[in-house]
Design a protein around this motif. Structure first.
Motif, PDB file in Angstrom:
ATOM      1  N   GLU A   4       0.761  -1.033   0.013  1.00  0.00           N
ATOM      2  CA  GLU A   4      -0.115   0.180   0.105  1.00  0.00           C
ATOM      3  C   GLU A   4       0.902   1.163   0.018  1.00  0.00           C
ATOM      4  O   GLU A   4       1.988   1.421   0.852  1.00  0.00           O
ATOM      5  CB  GLU A   4      -0.951   0.012   1.113  1.00  0.00           C
ATOM      6  CG  GLU A   4      -1.566   1.311   1.536  1.00  0.00           C
ATOM      7  CD  GLU A   4      -2.106   1.453   2.902  1.00  0.00           C
ATOM      8  OE1 GLU A   4      -2.578   2.343   3.160  1.00  0.00           O
ATOM      9  OE2 GLU A   4      -2.136   0.450   3.568  1.00  0.00           O
ATOM     10  N   VAL A   5       0.475   2.246  -0.954  1.00  0.00           N
ATOM     11  CA  VAL A   5       1.564   3.212  -1.075  1.00  0.00           C
ATOM     12  C   VAL A   5       0.420   4.505  -0.920  1.00  0.00           C
ATOM     13  O   VAL A   5      -0.626   4.680  -1.650  1.00  0.00           O
ATOM     14  CB  VAL A   5       2.142   3.406  -2.385  1.00  0.00           C
ATOM     15  CG1 VAL A   5       2.803   4.716  -2.510  1.00  0.00           C
ATOM     16  CG2 VAL A   5       3.053   2.318  -2.314  1.00  0.00           C
ATOM     17  N   ALA A   6       0.722   5.428   0.118  1.00  0.00           N
ATOM     18  CA  ALA A   6      -0.034   6.759  -0.039  1.00  0.00           C
ATOM     19  C   ALA A   6       0.963   7.972   0.277  1.00  0.00           C
ATOM     20  O   ALA A   6       1.940   7.893   1.171  1.00  0.00           O
ATOM     21  CB  ALA A   6      -0.917   6.902   1.080  1.00  0.00           C
ATOM     22  N   VAL A  54       2.872   0.496   3.334  1.00  0.00           N
ATOM     23  CA  VAL A  54       2.434  -0.460   4.180  1.00  0.00           C
ATOM     24  C   VAL A  54       2.319  -1.868   3.441  1.00  0.00           C
ATOM     25  O   VAL A  54       1.829  -2.034   2.572  1.00  0.00           O
ATOM     26  CB  VAL A  54       1.022  -0.380   4.946  1.00  0.00           C
ATOM     27  CG1 VAL A  54       0.540  -1.265   5.915  1.00  0.00           C
ATOM     28  CG2 VAL A  54       0.942   1.006   5.471  1.00  0.00           C
ATOM     29  N   LYS A  55       3.231  -3.034   4.190  1.00  0.00           N
ATOM     30  CA  LYS A  55       3.125  -3.950   3.405  1.00  0.00           C
ATOM     31  C   LYS A  55       2.019  -5.077   4.172  1.00  0.00           C
ATOM     32  O   LYS A  55       1.892  -5.323   5.410  1.00  0.00           O
ATOM     33  CB  LYS A  55       4.322  -4.917   3.552  1.00  0.00           C
ATOM     34  CG  LYS A  55       5.426  -4.375   2.813  1.00  0.00           C
ATOM     35  CD  LYS A  55       6.782  -5.228   2.816  1.00  0.00           C
ATOM     36  CE  LYS A  55       7.782  -4.283   2.138  1.00  0.00           C
ATOM     37  NZ  LYS A  55       9.311  -5.031   2.470  1.00  0.00           N
ATOM     38  N   TRP A  56       1.072  -5.776   3.137  1.00  0.00           N
ATOM     39  CA  TRP A  56       0.026  -6.405   3.775  1.00  0.00           C
ATOM     40  C   TRP A  56       0.129  -7.814   3.076  1.00  0.00           C
ATOM     41  O   TRP A  56       0.447  -7.997   1.833  1.00  0.00           O
ATOM     42  CB  TRP A  56      -1.452  -5.849   3.198  1.00  0.00           C
ATOM     43  CG  TRP A  56      -1.741  -4.711   3.977  1.00  0.00           C
ATOM     44  CD1 TRP A  56      -1.492  -3.588   3.454  1.00  0.00           C
ATOM     45  CD2 TRP A  56      -2.367  -4.462   4.957  1.00  0.00           C
ATOM     46  NE1 TRP A  56      -1.946  -2.576   4.062  1.00  0.00           N
ATOM     47  CE2 TRP A  56      -2.687  -3.139   5.246  1.00  0.00           C
ATOM     48  CE3 TRP A  56      -2.784  -5.104   6.130  1.00  0.00           C
ATOM     49  CZ2 TRP A  56      -2.879  -2.655   6.598  1.00  0.00           C
ATOM     50  CZ3 TRP A  56      -3.223  -4.805   7.318  1.00  0.00           C
ATOM     51  CH2 TRP A  56      -3.435  -3.316   7.497  1.00  0.00           C
ATOM     52  N   GLU A  57      -0.338  -8.907   3.593  1.00  0.00           N
ATOM     53  CA  GLU A  57      -0.241 -10.364   3.248  1.00  0.00           C
ATOM     54  C   GLU A  57      -1.335 -10.424   1.734  1.00  0.00           C
ATOM     55  O   GLU A  57      -0.842 -10.814   0.586  1.00  0.00           O
ATOM     56  CB  GLU A  57      -0.787 -11.220   3.980  1.00  0.00           C
ATOM     57  CG  GLU A  57       0.100 -11.459   5.056  1.00  0.00           C
ATOM     58  CD  GLU A  57      -0.265 -12.635   6.325  1.00  0.00           C
ATOM     59  OE1 GLU A  57      -1.260 -13.356   5.816  1.00  0.00           O
ATOM     60  OE2 GLU A  57       0.380 -12.674   7.280  1.00  0.00           O
ATOM     61  N   THR A  58      -2.517  -9.720   1.739  1.00  0.00           N
ATOM     62  CA  THR A  58      -3.471  -9.551   0.770  1.00  0.00           C
ATOM     63  C   THR A  58      -3.872  -8.241   0.432  1.00  0.00           C
ATOM     64  O   THR A  58      -3.952  -7.535   1.565  1.00  0.00           O
ATOM     65  CB  THR A  58      -4.538 -10.781   0.943  1.00  0.00           C
ATOM     66  OG1 THR A  58      -5.487 -10.408   1.907  1.00  0.00           O
ATOM     67  CG2 THR A  58      -3.924 -12.050   0.863  1.00  0.00           C
ATOM     68  N   HIS A  91      -2.205   0.340  -4.420  1.00  0.00           N
ATOM     69  CA  HIS A  91      -1.614  -1.026  -4.038  1.00  0.00           C
ATOM     70  C   HIS A  91      -0.724  -1.547  -5.375  1.00  0.00           C
ATOM     71  O   HIS A  91      -1.259  -1.512  -6.390  1.00  0.00           O
ATOM     72  CB  HIS A  91      -2.693  -1.883  -3.675  1.00  0.00           C
ATOM     73  CG  HIS A  91      -3.719  -1.314  -2.603  1.00  0.00           C
ATOM     74  ND1 HIS A  91      -4.818  -0.597  -2.721  1.00  0.00           N
ATOM     75  CD2 HIS A  91      -3.563  -1.580  -1.426  1.00  0.00           C
ATOM     76  CE1 HIS A  91      -5.153  -0.471  -1.678  1.00  0.00           C
ATOM     77  NE2 HIS A  91      -4.597  -0.945  -0.814  1.00  0.00           N
ATOM     78  N   TYR A  92       0.156  -2.092  -4.967  1.00  0.00           N
ATOM     79  CA  TYR A  92       1.310  -2.846  -5.756  1.00  0.00           C
ATOM     80  C   TYR A  92       1.679  -4.021  -5.368  1.00  0.00           C
ATOM     81  O   TYR A  92       1.706  -4.362  -4.325  1.00  0.00           O
ATOM     82  CB  TYR A  92       2.584  -1.982  -5.517  1.00  0.00           C
ATOM     83  CG  TYR A  92       2.294  -0.193  -6.272  1.00  0.00           C
ATOM     84  CD1 TYR A  92       2.382  -0.139  -7.627  1.00  0.00           C
ATOM     85  CD2 TYR A  92       1.821   0.526  -5.384  1.00  0.00           C
ATOM     86  CE1 TYR A  92       2.408   1.131  -7.806  1.00  0.00           C
ATOM     87  CE2 TYR A  92       1.545   1.907  -5.694  1.00  0.00           C
ATOM     88  CZ  TYR A  92       1.940   2.179  -7.105  1.00  0.00           C
ATOM     89  OH  TYR A  92       1.623   3.482  -7.643  1.00  0.00           O
ATOM     90  N   SER A  93       1.726  -4.857  -6.446  1.00  0.00           N
ATOM     91  CA  SER A  93       2.199  -6.431  -6.200  1.00  0.00           C
ATOM     92  C   SER A  93       3.690  -6.599  -6.373  1.00  0.00           C
ATOM     93  O   SER A  93       4.341  -5.706  -7.137  1.00  0.00           O
ATOM     94  CB  SER A  93       1.477  -7.192  -7.104  1.00  0.00           C
ATOM     95  OG  SER A  93       1.496  -7.003  -8.377  1.00  0.00           O
TER      96      SER A  93
END
Length: 93
Positions: A4-6, A54-58, A91-93
């Motif tokens: 997540e990027v803001a 922010v890094k999230w699992e999904t 959001h980026y993968s």
């Protein structure tokens, strides 16, 4: 993993208060399902601007789990009044 990027533009003169509130808000997000890690970096050229990573699992952990939680309401109370304008979140993968 989803990133997540803001870009956060903080109202002039409120960066110290924002940073203090963000420390408190960090305790909220760190407890959420799917949360991995986050970083808040202050812009060198524009001291009223930050980037939040922010890094999230999904994606669902962020969009559904966090944003629809009661904990998010506390996050909003702590942080959303600092933003001008309200940030776009991608959001980026």
């Amino acid at each position: 993993m989803v990133l997540e990027v803001a870009i956060l533009n903080i109202k002039n003169g409120l960066t110290s208060e924002f940073e203090a509130s963000f420390k408190e808000a960090s305790l909220i997000i760190e407890t959420m399902k799917g949360y991995i890690h986050h970083e808040l970096k202050k812009c060198i050229e524009n001291p009223d601007q930050y980037i939040l990573l922010v890094k999230w699992e999904t994606l669902e952990d962020h969009e559904e789990g966090f944003r629809k939680s009661k904990e998010y309401q506390n996050w909003k109370k702590l942080l959303h009044h600092f933003y001008e304008p309200f940030p776009e979140v991608l959001h980026y993968s």
